[in-house]
Design a protein around this motif. Structure first.
Motif, PDB file in Angstrom:
ATOM      1  N   ARG A 108       0.849  -1.198   0.000  1.00 13.06           N
ATOM      2  CA  ARG A 108       0.000   0.000   0.000  1.00 13.06           C
ATOM      3  C   ARG A 108       0.879   1.239   0.000  1.00 13.06           C
ATOM      4  NH1 ARG A 108      -5.208  -0.254   1.482  1.00 13.06           N
ATOM      5  NH2 ARG A 108      -5.212   1.488   0.017  1.00 13.06           N
ATOM      6  N   CYS A 109       0.321   2.302  -0.585  1.00 13.01           N
ATOM      7  CA  CYS A 109       1.078   3.550  -0.645  1.00 13.01           C
ATOM      8  C   CYS A 109       0.100   4.721  -0.601  1.00 13.01           C
ATOM      9  CB  CYS A 109       1.878   3.562  -1.945  1.00 13.01           C
ATOM     10  SG  CYS A 109       2.841   5.041  -2.205  1.00 13.01           S
ATOM     11  N   ASP A 110       0.495   5.758   0.106  1.00 11.57           N
ATOM     12  CA  ASP A 110      -0.302   6.982   0.144  1.00 11.57           C
ATOM     13  C   ASP A 110      -0.577   7.429  -1.299  1.00 11.57           C
ATOM     14  OD1 ASP A 110      -1.144   9.702   1.207  1.00 11.57           O
ATOM     15  OD2 ASP A 110       0.541  10.202  -0.099  1.00 11.57           O
ATOM     16  N   HIS A 111      -1.828   7.848  -1.591  1.00  9.14           N
ATOM     17  CA  HIS A 111      -2.204   8.036  -2.997  1.00  9.14           C
ATOM     18  C   HIS A 111      -1.527   9.220  -3.658  1.00  9.14           C
ATOM     19  CE1 HIS A 111      -5.144  11.278  -2.408  1.00  9.14           C
ATOM     20  NE2 HIS A 111      -5.298  10.733  -1.237  1.00  9.14           N
ATOM     21  N   SER A 112      -1.183  10.273  -2.874  1.00  9.00           N
ATOM     22  CA  SER A 112      -0.510  11.398  -3.541  1.00  9.00           C
ATOM     23  C   SER A 112       0.929  11.022  -3.898  1.00  9.00           C
ATOM     24  CB  SER A 112      -0.577  12.675  -2.696  1.00  9.00           C
ATOM     25  OG  SER A 112      -0.131  12.423  -1.413  1.00  9.00           O
ATOM     26  N   GLN A 113       1.549  10.220  -3.045  1.00  9.37           N
ATOM     27  CA  GLN A 113       2.890   9.723  -3.361  1.00  9.37           C
ATOM     28  C   GLN A 113       2.829   8.786  -4.581  1.00  9.37           C
ATOM     29  OE1 GLN A 113       6.532   7.249  -1.380  1.00  9.37           O
ATOM     30  NE2 GLN A 113       5.271   8.391   0.056  1.00  9.37           N
ATOM     31  N   LEU A 114       1.778   7.982  -4.621  1.00  8.98           N
ATOM     32  CA  LEU A 114       1.601   7.062  -5.757  1.00  8.98           C
ATOM     33  C   LEU A 114       1.444   7.859  -7.055  1.00  8.98           C
ATOM     34  CD1 LEU A 114       1.225   4.015  -6.449  1.00  8.98           C
ATOM     35  CD2 LEU A 114      -1.222   4.454  -6.393  1.00  8.98           C
ATOM     36  N   TRP A 115       0.650   8.927  -6.995  1.00  7.89           N
ATOM     37  CA  TRP A 115       0.437   9.786  -8.174  1.00  7.89           C
ATOM     38  C   TRP A 115       1.800  10.273  -8.697  1.00  7.89           C
ATOM     39  CZ3 TRP A 115      -4.471  11.376 -10.188  1.00  7.89           C
ATOM     40  CH2 TRP A 115      -4.361  12.265 -11.271  1.00  7.89           C
ATOM     41  N   ASN A 116       2.640  10.769  -7.776  1.00  9.43           N
ATOM     42  CA  ASN A 116       3.962  11.268  -8.192  1.00  9.43           C
ATOM     43  C   ASN A 116       4.806  10.172  -8.836  1.00  9.43           C
ATOM     44  OD1 ASN A 116       3.349  13.758  -7.207  1.00  9.43           O
ATOM     45  ND2 ASN A 116       4.319  13.420  -5.214  1.00  9.43           N
ATOM     46  N   ARG A 117       4.773   8.979  -8.250  1.00  8.32           N
ATOM     47  CA  ARG A 117       5.561   7.875  -8.804  1.00  8.32           C
ATOM     48  C   ARG A 117       5.099   7.546 -10.229  1.00  8.32           C
ATOM     49  NH1 ARG A 117       5.730   3.403  -3.891  1.00  8.32           N
ATOM     50  NH2 ARG A 117       6.834   4.690  -2.369  1.00  8.32           N
ATOM     51  N   LEU A 118       3.782   7.529 -10.439  1.00  2.16           N
ATOM     52  CA  LEU A 118       3.258   7.149 -11.763  1.00  2.16           C
ATOM     53  C   LEU A 118       3.503   8.255 -12.786  1.00  2.16           C
ATOM     54  CD1 LEU A 118      -0.039   5.319 -10.720  1.00  2.16           C
ATOM     55  CD2 LEU A 118       2.178   4.318 -11.313  1.00  2.16           C
ATOM     56  N   GLU A 119       3.474   9.507 -12.315  1.00  2.00           N
ATOM     57  CA  GLU A 119       3.764  10.639 -13.197  1.00  2.00           C
ATOM     58  C   GLU A 119       5.225  10.559 -13.657  1.00  2.00           C
ATOM     59  OE1 GLU A 119       1.528  14.846 -12.704  1.00  2.00           O
ATOM     60  OE2 GLU A 119       3.084  14.400 -11.247  1.00  2.00           O
ATOM     61  N   LYS A 120       6.111  10.270 -12.702  1.00  2.00           N
ATOM     62  CA  LYS A 120       7.543  10.131 -13.023  1.00  2.00           C
ATOM     63  C   LYS A 120       7.765   9.018 -14.031  1.00  2.00           C
ATOM     64  CE  LYS A 120      10.271  11.521  -9.068  1.00  2.00           C
ATOM     65  NZ  LYS A 120      10.648  10.965  -7.786  1.00  2.00           N
ATOM     66  N   ARG A 121       6.943   7.991 -13.953  1.00  2.00           N
ATOM     67  CA  ARG A 121       7.064   6.841 -14.837  1.00  2.00           C
ATOM     68  C   ARG A 121       6.573   7.177 -16.249  1.00  2.00           C
ATOM     69  NH1 ARG A 121       4.513   1.277 -12.623  1.00  2.00           N
ATOM     70  NH2 ARG A 121       6.442   1.051 -11.464  1.00  2.00           N
ATOM     71  N   GLY A 122       5.934   8.350 -16.391  1.00  3.92           N
ATOM     72  CA  GLY A 122       5.474   8.782 -17.710  1.00  3.92           C
ATOM     73  C   GLY A 122       4.108   8.229 -18.092  1.00  3.92           C
TER      74      GLY A 122
END
Ligand code: ADP
Length: 189
Positions: A108-122
């Motif tokens: 599990r991951c905090d959703h705003s942190q997850l958003w940043n990770r997925l954005e970085k992934r392109g």
């Protein structure tokens, strides 16, 4: 009791929660740990496996992913899971037969942190939004609880490197306990 000498572990969770990073670190740690190093541990990234074995019906442009041929995937995985000592890493968990899996780790991951990770992934916006919503709605966690016995589903936070290290340590402890329990069962049989 399992017929496998070593357990199969499924690491699951919404894309970006840290499955591949955890699985890679876990396999490395299992290969080095005195009580687990004798097993041929293998990280099985199911997404890569789908590509390698051609278990798909083509590339889905909208979702930027392969359309998985689940029957073919299950046939191919059936051939490799029986030996045990596999760390499977995939974003869904309800496809695999219960008998294949000894431990299900839901990250599990905090959703705003997850958003940043997925954005970085392109990832495209629709894919980020869909995955972020899925994390908030606990889709993978609910699927895991519906698909496997309660006692084999473990939920772990994956927001910091320290948590990852702690998670890997906990899973190794679980593997050594699993071995002890199975050895006891064999003695009693
Ligand atoms: P998944 O396989 O679930 O899609 P990844 O393992 O590829 O996720 O991780 C996505 C990104 O988040 C990577 O850049 C990874 O380094 C980072 N990450 C994952 N888990 C953690 C964590 N516990 N602490 C810090 N960064 C993490």
């Amino acid at each position: 009791m399992s017929t496998r000498g070593w357990p199969n572990i499924l690491i699951t969770g919404t894309p970006g929660t840290g499955k591949t990073t955890h699985a890679a670190q876990l396999v490395e740690a299992l290969q080095q740990h005195a009580e687990t190093s004798s097993a041929p541990w293998q990280h099985l990234n199911v997404g890569d496996f789908v590509k390698e074995k051609g278990c798909h019906s083509g590339w889905n442009e909208e979702w930027q992913s392969w359309d998985v041929d689940e029957d073919k995937l299950l046939d191919e995985l059936e051939l490799v899971q029986g030996a045990g000592a596999k760390v499977l890493d995939w974003h869904t968990c309800d496809l695999f037969p219960e008998r294949w899996i000894d431990l299900v780790v839901v990250l599990r991951c905090d959703h705003s942190q997850l958003w940043n990770r997925l954005e970085k992934r392109g990832y495209k916006l629709n894919k980020i939004q869909e995955n972020n919503d899925a994390e908030i709605m606990e889709v993978v966690l609910n699927d895991a609880r519906e698909s496997y016995a309660e006692e084999i589903v473990v939920v772990l936070q994956s927001e910091t490197p320290d948590q990852m290290e702690e998670n890997v340590g906990r899973i190794i402890q679980w593997v050594t306990a699993w071995r002890e329990n199975n050895a006891d069962d064999e003695d009693e049989a």
